[in-house]
Design a protein around this motif. Sequence first.
Motif, PDB file in Angstrom:
ATOM      1  N   MET A   1       0.836  -1.193   0.000  1.00 24.16           N
ATOM      2  CA  MET A   1       0.000   0.000   0.000  1.00 24.16           C
ATOM      3  C   MET A   1       0.877   1.251   0.000  1.00 24.16           C
ATOM      4  SD  MET A   1      -2.887   1.187   2.801  1.00 24.16           S
ATOM      5  CE  MET A   1      -3.845  -0.315   2.583  1.00 24.16           C
ATOM      6  N   SER A   2       0.617   2.170  -0.918  1.00 24.86           N
ATOM      7  CA  SER A   2       1.397   3.401  -0.980  1.00 24.86           C
ATOM      8  C   SER A   2       1.017   4.319   0.175  1.00 24.86           C
ATOM      9  CB  SER A   2       1.138   4.115  -2.304  1.00 24.86           C
ATOM     10  OG  SER A   2      -0.177   4.653  -2.321  1.00 24.86           O
ATOM     11  N   LYS A   3       1.846   5.341   0.412  1.00 26.11           N
ATOM     12  CA  LYS A   3       1.541   6.308   1.478  1.00 26.11           C
ATOM     13  C   LYS A   3       0.262   7.084   1.154  1.00 26.11           C
ATOM     14  CE  LYS A   3       6.189   6.993   3.329  1.00 26.11           C
ATOM     15  NZ  LYS A   3       7.290   7.971   3.565  1.00 26.11           N
ATOM     16  N   ILE A   4       0.027   7.346  -0.124  1.00 28.30           N
ATOM     17  CA  ILE A   4      -1.210   8.033  -0.503  1.00 28.30           C
ATOM     18  C   ILE A   4      -2.420   7.177  -0.147  1.00 28.30           C
ATOM     19  CG2 ILE A   4      -2.591   8.772  -2.498  1.00 28.30           C
ATOM     20  CD1 ILE A   4      -0.032   9.790  -3.779  1.00 28.30           C
ATOM     21  N   GLN A   5      -2.362   5.900  -0.475  1.00 28.42           N
ATOM     22  CA  GLN A   5      -3.467   5.000  -0.150  1.00 28.42           C
ATOM     23  C   GLN A   5      -3.635   4.844   1.357  1.00 28.42           C
ATOM     24  OE1 GLN A   5      -1.904   1.692  -2.426  1.00 28.42           O
ATOM     25  NE2 GLN A   5      -3.449   1.946  -4.037  1.00 28.42           N
ATOM     26  N   GLU A   6      -2.503   4.740   2.066  1.00 28.62           N
ATOM     27  CA  GLU A   6      -2.558   4.606   3.518  1.00 28.62           C
ATOM     28  C   GLU A   6      -3.178   5.836   4.158  1.00 28.62           C
ATOM     29  OE1 GLU A   6      -1.968   3.389   7.525  1.00 28.62           O
ATOM     30  OE2 GLU A   6      -2.236   2.344   5.620  1.00 28.62           O
ATOM     31  N   PHE A   7      -2.788   7.013   3.692  1.00 27.47           N
ATOM     32  CA  PHE A   7      -3.315   8.257   4.257  1.00 27.47           C
ATOM     33  C   PHE A   7      -4.815   8.369   3.989  1.00 27.47           C
ATOM     34  CE2 PHE A   7      -3.603  13.040   4.296  1.00 27.47           C
ATOM     35  CZ  PHE A   7      -3.340  13.179   5.654  1.00 27.47           C
ATOM     36  N   HIS A   8      -5.225   8.012   2.784  1.00 23.26           N
ATOM     37  CA  HIS A   8      -6.648   8.026   2.444  1.00 23.26           C
ATOM     38  C   HIS A   8      -7.413   7.070   3.351  1.00 23.26           C
ATOM     39  CE1 HIS A   8     -10.315   7.688  -0.005  1.00 23.26           C
ATOM     40  NE2 HIS A   8      -9.958   8.851  -0.514  1.00 23.26           N
ATOM     41  N   ARG A   9      -6.852   5.882   3.598  1.00 29.27           N
ATOM     42  CA  ARG A   9      -7.510   4.881   4.436  1.00 29.27           C
ATOM     43  C   ARG A   9      -7.679   5.373   5.876  1.00 29.27           C
ATOM     44  NH1 ARG A   9      -6.507   1.402   8.181  1.00 29.27           N
ATOM     45  NH2 ARG A   9      -4.312   2.000   8.300  1.00 29.27           N
ATOM     46  N   LEU A  10      -6.717   6.146   6.364  1.00 30.48           N
ATOM     47  CA  LEU A  10      -6.775   6.639   7.745  1.00 30.48           C
ATOM     48  C   LEU A  10      -7.973   7.554   8.002  1.00 30.48           C
ATOM     49  CD1 LEU A  10      -2.977   7.366   8.382  1.00 30.48           C
ATOM     50  CD2 LEU A  10      -4.376   5.617   9.533  1.00 30.48           C
ATOM     51  N   HIS A  11      -8.585   8.054   6.936  1.00 26.32           N
ATOM     52  CA  HIS A  11      -9.753   8.922   7.088  1.00 26.32           C
ATOM     53  C   HIS A  11     -11.066   8.148   7.022  1.00 26.32           C
ATOM     54  CE1 HIS A  11      -6.627  11.799   5.836  1.00 26.32           C
ATOM     55  NE2 HIS A  11      -7.350  12.725   6.403  1.00 26.32           N
ATOM     56  N   THR A  12     -10.991   6.847   6.786  1.00 29.73           N
ATOM     57  CA  THR A  12     -12.220   6.074   6.556  1.00 29.73           C
ATOM     58  C   THR A  12     -12.488   5.038   7.640  1.00 29.73           C
ATOM     59  OG1 THR A  12     -11.034   4.452   5.185  1.00 29.73           O
ATOM     60  CG2 THR A  12     -11.987   6.363   4.068  1.00 29.73           C
ATOM     61  N   GLY A  13     -11.612   4.916   8.619  1.00 35.47           N
ATOM     62  CA  GLY A  13     -11.795   3.925   9.673  1.00 35.47           C
ATOM     63  C   GLY A  13     -12.755   4.399  10.755  1.00 35.47           C
ATOM     64  N   ARG A  14     -12.908   3.583  11.772  1.00 34.34           N
ATOM     65  CA  ARG A  14     -13.813   3.912  12.880  1.00 34.34           C
ATOM     66  C   ARG A  14     -13.190   4.936  13.824  1.00 34.34           C
ATOM     67  NH1 ARG A  14     -15.839  -1.566  15.576  1.00 34.34           N
ATOM     68  NH2 ARG A  14     -16.979  -0.009  16.810  1.00 34.34           N
ATOM     69  N   GLU A  15     -11.867   5.021  13.829  1.00 30.89           N
ATOM     70  CA  GLU A  15     -11.180   5.926  14.752  1.00 30.89           C
ATOM     71  C   GLU A  15     -10.805   7.241  14.077  1.00 30.89           C
ATOM     72  OE1 GLU A  15     -10.708   5.364  18.032  1.00 30.89           O
ATOM     73  OE2 GLU A  15     -11.895   3.539  17.710  1.00 30.89           O
ATOM     74  N   LEU A  16     -10.974   8.312  14.806  1.00 28.16           N
ATOM     75  CA  LEU A  16     -10.537   9.630  14.346  1.00 28.16           C
ATOM     76  C   LEU A  16      -9.022   9.632  14.129  1.00 28.16           C
ATOM     77  CD1 LEU A  16     -11.481  13.033  15.936  1.00 28.16           C
ATOM     78  CD2 LEU A  16      -9.119  12.278  16.041  1.00 28.16           C
TER      79      LEU A  16
END
Length: 256
Positions: free
Chosen positions: A1-16
């Motif tokens: 997973m690229s850093k761009i994909q990882e950063f995008h994913r961090l906004h979609t989880g259950r945790e802020l």
Amino acid sequence: MSKIQEFHRLHTGRELLLLGNAWDLLSALLLEEAGFKAIGTTSWGIANSLGYADGQLIDFDHHLSIIKAITDNVKIPVSADIEAGYGSDQRTILENVLRTADIGVAGINIEDSLKRQKGLRSVKEHCHLLEAMRMMLDNRGYHDFYINARIDTYFQMLEPFNETIERAKFYVESGASGIFIPGLVDIEEIKGIISDIDAPINLLSLPGLTDCHKLNEIGVKRFSFGNALSDKIIAYLKMNASQILKEQNTACLFEK
């Protein structure tokens, strides 16, 4: 997973996502060591560290070199605060956005406020900019690059709520990944905006708005402390420097 994909994913989880705001390489490395999952640069903190006020007064090449030093040396995603794009025309702003993406950041903050005068870009003008930005980034292979559209209504208007919702909706339709609303602190207004906007909402920590757990419960997806940490460290440095000079004693430097 690229850093761009990882950063995008961090906004979609259950945790802020609690973003650590860095102003130089050392602060970025320390935030990473502390366990932050991503870093956002603070333009205010960077300007302060160089003896400038905030507001695009630094040469953009110099600003970009600091962001690059951070991006090159941390393993976690970095989002770059590039204020209003460091340009007075769309072409220059787009060039600066692309140069920023090319150094390896996972996203940017881009403001709708004007820099040479008080006020905001028109909704139409800012939407055209966001649309062109998204198209350019996609064409260069930067899919999912995080465009965090900062809305400065709460810093510039007496009754900003309705204008904020209107701008947020148009910005998301124009390609923004998320909406950043610094100055918004009223919980009921936060809830109203979250319920109306189909995108992650990012807030800025201010007095009275500090608890990530409470914000997570109402649906805030990203929280940042901006220049507050760098300001606190500068204040601590000034206090100790004054104490050393007044007492003619360096003992305070070794107190635990």
